[in-house]
Enzyme design. Structure first.
Site, PDB file in Angstrom:
ATOM      1  N   SER A  88     -13.648  -5.051  -7.189  1.00  0.00           N
ATOM      2  CA  SER A  88     -13.579  -4.923  -5.730  1.00  0.00           C
ATOM      3  C   SER A  88     -14.528  -3.833  -5.266  1.00  0.00           C
ATOM      4  CB  SER A  88     -12.138  -4.527  -5.337  1.00  0.00           C
ATOM      5  OG  SER A  88     -12.042  -4.145  -3.980  1.00  0.00           O
TER       6      SER A  88
ATOM      7  N   TYR B 158      -2.027   5.348  -4.276  1.00  0.00           N
ATOM      8  CA  TYR B 158      -3.111   6.304  -4.048  1.00  0.00           C
ATOM      9  C   TYR B 158      -2.697   7.604  -4.723  1.00  0.00           C
ATOM     10  CZ  TYR B 158      -6.119   3.741  -0.817  1.00  0.00           C
ATOM     11  OH  TYR B 158      -6.996   2.844  -0.269  1.00  0.00           O
TER      12      TYR B 158
ATOM     13  N   THR C 182      -5.657   2.572  -7.107  1.00  0.00           N
ATOM     14  CA  THR C 182      -6.955   2.353  -6.454  1.00  0.00           C
ATOM     15  C   THR C 182      -7.858   3.539  -6.743  1.00  0.00           C
ATOM     16  OG1 THR C 182      -5.914   1.022  -4.751  1.00  0.00           O
ATOM     17  CG2 THR C 182      -8.082   1.927  -4.230  1.00  0.00           C
TER      18      THR C 182
ATOM     19  N   SER D 124       0.820  -1.217   0.000  1.00  0.00           N
ATOM     20  CA  SER D 124       0.000   0.000   0.000  1.00  0.00           C
ATOM     21  C   SER D 124       0.852   1.265   0.000  1.00  0.00           C
ATOM     22  CB  SER D 124      -0.892   0.006   1.241  1.00  0.00           C
ATOM     23  OG  SER D 124      -1.502   1.259   1.402  1.00  0.00           O
TER      24      SER D 124
ATOM     25  N   ASP E 208     -11.500  -9.228  -5.243  1.00  0.00           N
ATOM     26  CA  ASP E 208     -11.404  -9.431  -3.796  1.00  0.00           C
ATOM     27  C   ASP E 208     -12.732  -9.153  -3.119  1.00  0.00           C
ATOM     28  OD1 ASP E 208     -11.695  -6.680  -3.172  1.00  0.00           O
ATOM     29  OD2 ASP E 208      -9.540  -6.353  -2.970  1.00  0.00           O
TER      30      ASP E 208
ATOM     31  N   LYS F 118      -7.673  -0.751  -9.608  1.00  0.00           N
ATOM     32  CA  LYS F 118      -8.337  -1.476  -8.506  1.00  0.00           C
ATOM     33  C   LYS F 118      -9.586  -0.740  -8.042  1.00  0.00           C
ATOM     34  CE  LYS F 118      -7.522  -3.273  -3.813  1.00  0.00           C
ATOM     35  NZ  LYS F 118      -8.192  -2.429  -2.830  1.00  0.00           N
TER      36      LYS F 118
ATOM     37  N   HIS G 246     -13.777  -2.688  -2.198  1.00  0.00           N
ATOM     38  CA  HIS G 246     -12.918  -2.223  -1.108  1.00  0.00           C
ATOM     39  C   HIS G 246     -13.333  -2.862   0.229  1.00  0.00           C
ATOM     40  CE1 HIS G 246      -9.737   0.983  -0.787  1.00  0.00           C
ATOM     41  NE2 HIS G 246      -9.898   0.717   0.497  1.00  0.00           N
TER      42      HIS G 246
ATOM     43  N   ARG H 152     -15.948  -1.056   2.361  1.00  0.00           N
ATOM     44  CA  ARG H 152     -15.510   0.051   3.223  1.00  0.00           C
ATOM     45  C   ARG H 152     -15.767   1.425   2.635  1.00  0.00           C
ATOM     46  NH1 ARG H 152     -11.969  -1.597   7.163  1.00  0.00           N
ATOM     47  NH2 ARG H 152     -10.463   0.096   7.129  1.00  0.00           N
TER      48      ARG H 152
HETATM   49  C1  LIG Z   1      -7.597  -2.136   7.230  1.00  0.00           C
HETATM   50  C2  LIG Z   1      -7.678  -2.069   5.742  1.00  0.00           C
HETATM   51  C3  LIG Z   1      -6.791  -1.267   5.049  1.00  0.00           C
HETATM   52  C4  LIG Z   1      -6.836  -1.198   3.657  1.00  0.00           C
HETATM   53  N1  LIG Z   1      -5.932  -0.428   3.003  1.00  0.00           N
HETATM   54  C5  LIG Z   1      -5.977  -0.354   1.640  1.00  0.00           C
HETATM   55  C6  LIG Z   1      -5.018   0.427   0.935  1.00  0.00           C
HETATM   56  O1  LIG Z   1      -4.157   1.042   1.511  1.00  0.00           O
HETATM   57  N2  LIG Z   1      -5.131   0.463  -0.417  1.00  0.00           N
HETATM   58  C7  LIG Z   1      -6.099  -0.215  -1.108  1.00  0.00           C
HETATM   59  O2  LIG Z   1      -6.158  -0.152  -2.340  1.00  0.00           O
HETATM   60  N3  LIG Z   1      -7.001  -0.976  -0.444  1.00  0.00           N
HETATM   61  C8  LIG Z   1      -6.960  -1.070   0.898  1.00  0.00           C
HETATM   62  N4  LIG Z   1      -7.863  -1.856   1.558  1.00  0.00           N
HETATM   63  C9  LIG Z   1      -8.824  -2.668   0.782  1.00  0.00           C
HETATM   64  C10 LIG Z   1      -8.241  -4.053   0.491  1.00  0.00           C
HETATM   65  O3  LIG Z   1      -7.166  -3.977  -0.404  1.00  0.00           O
HETATM   66  C11 LIG Z   1      -9.298  -5.007  -0.096  1.00  0.00           C
HETATM   67  O4  LIG Z   1      -9.807  -4.437  -1.282  1.00  0.00           O
HETATM   68  C12 LIG Z   1     -10.443  -5.272   0.864  1.00  0.00           C
HETATM   69  O5  LIG Z   1      -9.982  -5.404   2.178  1.00  0.00           O
HETATM   70  C13 LIG Z   1     -11.264  -6.495   0.442  1.00  0.00           C
HETATM   71  O6  LIG Z   1     -10.725  -7.661   0.878  1.00  0.00           O
HETATM   72  P1  LIG Z   1     -11.202  -8.473   2.219  1.00  0.00           P
HETATM   73  O7  LIG Z   1     -12.682  -8.615   2.165  1.00  0.00           O
HETATM   74  O8  LIG Z   1     -10.447  -9.765   2.044  1.00  0.00           O
HETATM   75  O9  LIG Z   1     -10.757  -7.661   3.386  1.00  0.00           O
HETATM   76  C14 LIG Z   1      -7.822  -1.947   2.946  1.00  0.00           C
HETATM   77  C15 LIG Z   1      -8.702  -2.757   3.655  1.00  0.00           C
HETATM   78  C16 LIG Z   1      -8.633  -2.842   5.027  1.00  0.00           C
HETATM   79  C17 LIG Z   1      -9.579  -3.765   5.743  1.00  0.00           C
END
Ligand SMILES: Cc1cc2nc3c(=O)[nH]c(=O)nc-3n(C[C@H](O)[C@H](O)[C@H](O)COP(=O)(O)O)c2cc1C
Length: 361
Positions: free
Chosen positions: A258, A136, A162, A113, A291, A236, A260, A263
């Protein structure tokens, strides 16, 4: 506190979530676990996977089987990669270094990241497996360019832009838990980021549109980014097949379907529900990763059957890191790989390329 060794009751990937809840400070667990809004999408990500059934074929000879696969021309040990997850020192004092050790040991690639808590160069040095840098977008193009150059110099093999989180989702769970980055943990890759003057808003202007979104990348920035680098650019965070197609037409080398991890925008579909349409839009050769709530070998199988080339693992790496450091992450990845191979074998499929929609019900 984390366990010195892998706990006896860590038998599946989801066990690491339960165990991490016991070792992580409440606010950090809530921040990592949580989704946006009412967490409709967060919960749906899991439900949508469970709703899909596998229709196995019996008595096929799979004794020469393997879960190796090819992504962007590279051979992968298994169609699994670590998703970018920020600030991993919140899980373990070694942070991303421990994760990189585990990824290397299991020959699983890692997306580092922009918001890693260890410098990208140090993480890269630990990684002998596939390494991609997640970008980012930065308001200052020169600073974005400096991140790209650092990533290239450090040996990263792809850039992952992303695009789904220009604005954080409405993260009420994290807010309720009063989450804040612990002292001493920061976005070290961004230390030299120039401070740009913030513009003042008139009452008619919106803090969202004229504020935060004025700093967000758009398609012309994607075109610019692709021009700047020789290494593949992957987008992404797309869900709409038309966006995936546009990314392909602009010269991106792949997309990651995805939401995310539920989130950002709540109430969007799960990646597993749209990946078949994305695959149809971009054709058979384009790289499509996915994902969202992947935590069983059967999930990996379903994603590939619906058109993904490989899947990413997000939260479970953080949980396993918190519970047992590098050993935990390696153990979690081994569980997933073995479960995936068991699924292939019991479904009567010997090679990843032969996993298709006909294996689903
Ligand atoms: C705590 C946390 C931090 C994350 N940080 C990033 C990040 O820095 N960059 C990014 O593209 N996605 C980030 N994500 C998203 C993940 O890359 C991924 O898309 C998402 O967690 C889905 O996978 P999961 O259901 O297996 O958690 C983050 C997710 C979590 C939970």
């Amino acid at each position: 506190m984390s366990y010195a060794a892998i706990p006896e009751d860590a038998l599946c990937v989801a066990d690491y979530e339960r165990l991490a809840k016991g070792v992580l400070p409440h606010a950090i667990f809530e921040y990592v676990y949580g989704g946006g809004g009412d967490e409709v999408t967060l919960n749906h990500n899991r439900d949508a996977l469970n709703d899909i059934k596998i229709l196995p074929r019996m008595l096929n000879d799979v004794s020469k089987g393997s879960s190796h696969t090819t992504v962007l021309g590279q051979t992968w040990r298994t169609p699994i990669m670590l998703a970018p997850v920020a600030f991993q020192k919140m899980a373990h004092e070694q942070g991303e270094i421990a994760t990189a050790k585990a990824a290397s040991a299991l020959e699983v690639g890692m997306m580092v990241s922009t918001l890693s808590s260890v410098e990208m160069e140090s993480i890269s040095q630990e990684l002998s497996s596939e390494k991609w840098f997640q970008l980012y977008w930065q308001l200052d193009r020169n600073f974005t360019l400096s991140l790209i150059r650092r990533a290239e110099k450090a040996g990263f093999q792809a850039l992952v832009l992303t695009v789904d989180s220009a604005i954080h989702g409405i993260r009420n769970r994290a807010q309720r838990a009063k989450f804040a980055l612990p002292e001493g943990i920061e976005a070290v890759n961004l230390k030299d980021r120039p401070e740009l003057p913030r513009q003042a808003f008139t009452p008619e202007q919106s803090i969202v549109f004229q504020g935060m979104m004025s700093e967000a990348p758009n398609w012309s920035d994607v075109a610019w980014l692709i021009e700047q680098t020789e290494i593949p650019v992957i987008i992404k965070g797309v869900l709409h097949p038309a966006d995936a197609l546009k990314a392909k037409e602009m010269g991106a080398q792949g997309v990651i379907v995805s939401n995310h991890g539920g989130r950002t925008l709540d109430c969007v579909p799960s990646a597993i529900e749209v990946v078949a349409a994305v695959r149809e839009a971009v054709g058979a050769e384009f790289t499509v990763l996915l994902d969202g709530a992947i935590e069983r070998g059967t999930d990996v199988f379903k994603a590939i059957a619906l058109g993904a080339d490989a899947v990413l693992i997000g939260r479970p790496q953080f949980y396993a890191l918190a519970v047992a450091g590098a050993s935990g992450v390696a153990h979690m990845l081994r569980i997933l790989r073995e479960e995936f191979e068991v699924t292939m074998a019991l479904a009567g499929i010997a090679q990843v390329k032969d996993i298709t929609g006909t294996s689903l019900y």
